[in-house]
Design a protein around this motif. Structure first.
Motif, PDB file in Angstrom:
ATOM      1  N   THR A  83       0.532  -1.369  -0.009  1.00  0.00           N
ATOM      2  CA  THR A  83      -0.022  -0.329  -0.497  1.00  0.00           C
ATOM      3  C   THR A  83       1.007   1.285   0.006  1.00  0.00           C
ATOM      4  N   PRO A  84       0.386   2.337  -0.381  1.00  0.00           N
ATOM      5  CA  PRO A  84       1.181   3.518  -0.686  1.00  0.00           C
ATOM      6  C   PRO A  84       1.552   4.215   0.886  1.00  0.00           C
ATOM      7  N   GLU A  85       0.782   4.064   1.772  1.00  0.00           N
ATOM      8  CA  GLU A  85       0.802   4.212   3.075  1.00  0.00           C
ATOM      9  C   GLU A  85       2.188   3.149   4.063  1.00  0.00           C
ATOM     10  N   ALA A  86       1.884   2.191   3.567  1.00  0.00           N
ATOM     11  CA  ALA A  86       3.109   1.217   3.693  1.00  0.00           C
ATOM     12  C   ALA A  86       4.694   1.559   3.236  1.00  0.00           C
ATOM     13  N   LYS A  87       4.303   2.221   1.897  1.00  0.00           N
ATOM     14  CA  LYS A  87       5.036   1.892   1.710  1.00  0.00           C
ATOM     15  C   LYS A  87       5.938   3.328   2.074  1.00  0.00           C
ATOM     16  N   ALA A  88       5.328   4.502   2.315  1.00  0.00           N
ATOM     17  CA  ALA A  88       6.279   5.824   2.180  1.00  0.00           C
ATOM     18  C   ALA A  88       6.406   5.829   4.121  1.00  0.00           C
ATOM     19  N   TYR A  89       5.579   4.880   4.724  1.00  0.00           N
ATOM     20  CA  TYR A  89       6.515   4.320   5.798  1.00  0.00           C
ATOM     21  C   TYR A  89       7.487   3.865   6.205  1.00  0.00           C
ATOM     22  N   VAL A  90       7.906   2.435   5.268  1.00  0.00           N
ATOM     23  CA  VAL A  90       8.994   2.307   5.619  1.00  0.00           C
ATOM     24  C   VAL A  90      10.547   2.925   4.872  1.00  0.00           C
ATOM     25  N   ALA A  91       9.751   3.807   3.386  1.00  0.00           N
ATOM     26  CA  ALA A  91      11.092   4.550   3.070  1.00  0.00           C
ATOM     27  C   ALA A  91      11.205   5.990   4.064  1.00  0.00           C
ATOM     28  N   ALA A  92      10.369   6.197   5.293  1.00  0.00           N
ATOM     29  CA  ALA A  92      10.545   7.021   6.426  1.00  0.00           C
ATOM     30  C   ALA A  92      11.266   6.458   7.767  1.00  0.00           C
ATOM     31  N   TYR A  93      11.012   5.226   7.631  1.00  0.00           N
ATOM     32  CA  TYR A  93      11.618   4.539   9.114  1.00  0.00           C
ATOM     33  C   TYR A  93      13.465   4.490   9.232  1.00  0.00           C
ATOM     34  N   LYS A  94      13.360   3.352   7.701  1.00  0.00           N
ATOM     35  CA  LYS A  94      14.937   3.455   6.577  1.00  0.00           C
ATOM     36  C   LYS A  94      15.707   4.511   6.937  1.00  0.00           C
ATOM     37  N   ALA A  95      14.801   5.659   6.332  1.00  0.00           N
ATOM     38  CA  ALA A  95      15.907   6.846   5.685  1.00  0.00           C
ATOM     39  C   ALA A  95      16.467   7.684   7.253  1.00  0.00           C
ATOM     40  N   LYS A  96      14.854   7.289   8.435  1.00  0.00           N
ATOM     41  CA  LYS A  96      15.362   7.871  10.097  1.00  0.00           C
ATOM     42  C   LYS A  96      16.869   7.056  10.546  1.00  0.00           C
ATOM     43  N   TYR A  97      16.474   5.655  10.447  1.00  0.00           N
ATOM     44  CA  TYR A  97      16.679   4.847  11.898  1.00  0.00           C
ATOM     45  C   TYR A  97      17.788   3.594  11.142  1.00  0.00           C
ATOM     46  N   GLY A  98      18.323   3.537   9.031  1.00  0.00           N
ATOM     47  CA  GLY A  98      19.376   2.583   9.002  1.00  0.00           C
ATOM     48  C   GLY A  98      18.343   1.877   7.656  1.00  0.00           C
ATOM     49  N   PRO A  99      18.923   1.153   7.506  1.00  0.00           N
ATOM     50  CA  PRO A  99      18.734   0.162   6.178  1.00  0.00           C
ATOM     51  C   PRO A  99      17.969  -1.195   6.594  1.00  0.00           C
ATOM     52  N   GLY A 100      18.062  -1.230   7.389  1.00  0.00           N
ATOM     53  CA  GLY A 100      17.507  -2.868   8.076  1.00  0.00           C
ATOM     54  C   GLY A 100      15.875  -2.941   7.939  1.00  0.00           C
ATOM     55  N   PRO A 101      15.764  -3.869   7.889  1.00  0.00           N
ATOM     56  CA  PRO A 101      13.924  -3.811   8.244  1.00  0.00           C
ATOM     57  C   PRO A 101      13.365  -3.343   9.172  1.00  0.00           C
ATOM     58  N   THR A 102      12.349  -2.698   9.496  1.00  0.00           N
ATOM     59  CA  THR A 102      11.703  -1.778  10.586  1.00  0.00           C
ATOM     60  C   THR A 102      10.881  -3.386  11.757  1.00  0.00           C
ATOM     61  N   ASN A 103      11.128  -2.927  13.159  1.00  0.00           N
ATOM     62  CA  ASN A 103       9.960  -4.017  13.627  1.00  0.00           C
ATOM     63  C   ASN A 103       8.461  -4.272  13.626  1.00  0.00           C
ATOM     64  N   PRO A 104       8.483  -5.279  13.250  1.00  0.00           N
ATOM     65  CA  PRO A 104       6.488  -5.366  12.160  1.00  0.00           C
ATOM     66  C   PRO A 104       6.178  -5.232  14.006  1.00  0.00           C
TER      67      PRO A 104
END
Length: 392
Positions: A290-311
């Motif tokens: 979804t667009p919302e999930a993709k935007a969140y993941v991109a922002a999360y990784k930009a701020k906290y690093g390229p690894g997987p987000t904590n689900p």
């Protein structure tokens, strides 16, 4: 019982908390035109084994995104974390502390016992509260509290999704069921039994353990010869089961609750112990398109690093955004107006759609995750939408 009215120090303290909260409702700038920040009280595990380094990442990101757009009607959002822990007393103590500082809302509280213990205090204070404890018995019709909402799935939703997936895809005839003795796990175990039985499972081997258990060998050995196992408890218990399952040679596929997000996110088990492990969770933004999930993941990784987000964290982000949407709808942070707005607000978040039902449950979806590949290799197996928050 004596008819003499005795005022205890505890009663005086409780009254003072409520009086301070009520007196301060207008002081936080609830009226139109105020430029005071909008305060949220976050009830999380701020100490102990569940106080992970990344526990605030998603809510920090939510506040940053809200404020980057000018806040809400020109008012910035800020939050303060209170150590709600996991016990009823910790939760009540944290809520009392928060109420003395007059937040616009309380977000958090993770366990059924906490919400039940804090409910009378929250009802008296009238402050809108959003929790993510799982018991379907925490609905509006049971708690009798209009200002308490849930922004995560109930255990009725999650056990339905998990047992439906198990019986349709694994078709087990004999299942090992492990749960701890706390009220939430006890209720989930009942629902799991009902779902498995309805799906044709004719033999269920059940074991209960304290939530502080450090050895599950007896339970593991009792599950030899089953077609699948399922556990519903705290992350430490589920992680321990995975470890001792491997140590004792059990190879049947295992299914778990949403603590799988914490197990993977916290690297509680090495890859060898995750073989055949699946779990149900509200959502997994890394695996969503979804667009919302993709935007969140991109922002999360930009701020906290390229690894997987904590689900396990994404719904914290959504919870803060739902609150912001409700404030915009209400045009105020006055408690009654904000409570009414939460009853009717609709928000499309990272995890999906949020809209309150008659029980004040805002979220109604779940996903099944194959965790055999660990945090980096997890796979989305199935998504369930429009789930009913209460058990049938």
């Amino acid at each position: 019982m004596s008819h003499r009215r005795t005022i205890t120090p505890a009663a005086v303290a409780a009254a003072a908390v409520l009086a301070a909260a009520a007196a301060g409702c207008g002081d936080s700038g609830s009226g139109a035109g105020s430029n005071e920040p909008i305060k949220i009280a976050w009830m999380g595990a701020e100490s102990g084994e569940y106080a992970t380094k990344d526990r605030h990442y998603a809510i920090d990101l939510a506040v940053e995104h809200i404020n980057a757009k000018g806040g809400i009607d020109g008012r910035k959002v800020e939050y303060k974390a209170y150590d709600g822990g996991l016990t009823p007393q910790q939760g009540v103590t944290a809520v009392k502390k928060a109420l003395t500082e007059n937040p616009a809302a309380i977000v958090g509280l993770a366990t059924t016992a906490q919400v039940k213990a804090a409910a009378p205090l929250l009802k008296s204070a009238g402050i809108p509260t959003m929790h993510f404890a799982q018991s379907h018995t925490l609905g509006k019709s049971t708690l009798k509290v209009d200002n308490i909402f849930r922004y995560g799935p109930t255990e009725a939703m999650q056990t339905h999704a998990l047992t439906d997936y198990m019986v349709k895809n694994r078709k087990p005839k004999k299942v090992g069921l492990l749960a701890s003795t706390d009220p939430g796990s006890d209720e989930a175990a009942r629902l799991l039994r009902a779902g498995l039985t309805a799906g044709g499972v004719t033999n269920i081997v059940e074991r209960r353990v304290p939530q502080t258990a450090t050895d599950l060998t007896e339970a593991v050995l009792a599950f030899r010869g089953v077609d699948a196992t399922v556990s519903w408890s705290f992350p430490t218990i589920n992680s321990l089961y995975l470890r001792q399952r491997g140590q004792n040679g059990l190879t049947a596929p295992h299914f778990g609750d949403n603590s799988g997000g914490s197990i993977l996110g916290g690297n509680l088990n090495p890859p060898a112990e995750l073989k055949g492990y699946h779990y149900v969770i509200a959502c997994d933004p890394d695996l969503s398109d979804t667009p919302e999930a993709k935007a969140y993941v991109a922002a999360y990784k930009a701020k906290y690093g390229p690894g997987p987000t904590n689900p396990q964290l994404a719904q914290g982000y959504d919870g803060f955004r739902v609150f912001a949407a409700a404030v915009e709808k209400a045009g105020s942070t006055e408690p009654e107006a904000l409570t009414k707005a939460l009853e009717s607000v609709q928000h499309q978040g990272v995890c999906g759609a949020y809209k309150a039902d008659e029980e004040n449950d805002l979220y109604h979806s779940d996903v099944i995750i194959d965790a055999s590949g660990g945090l980096n290799g997890r796979k989305l197996l199935q998504k369930y939408d429009n789930l009913t928050s209460r058990a049938g």
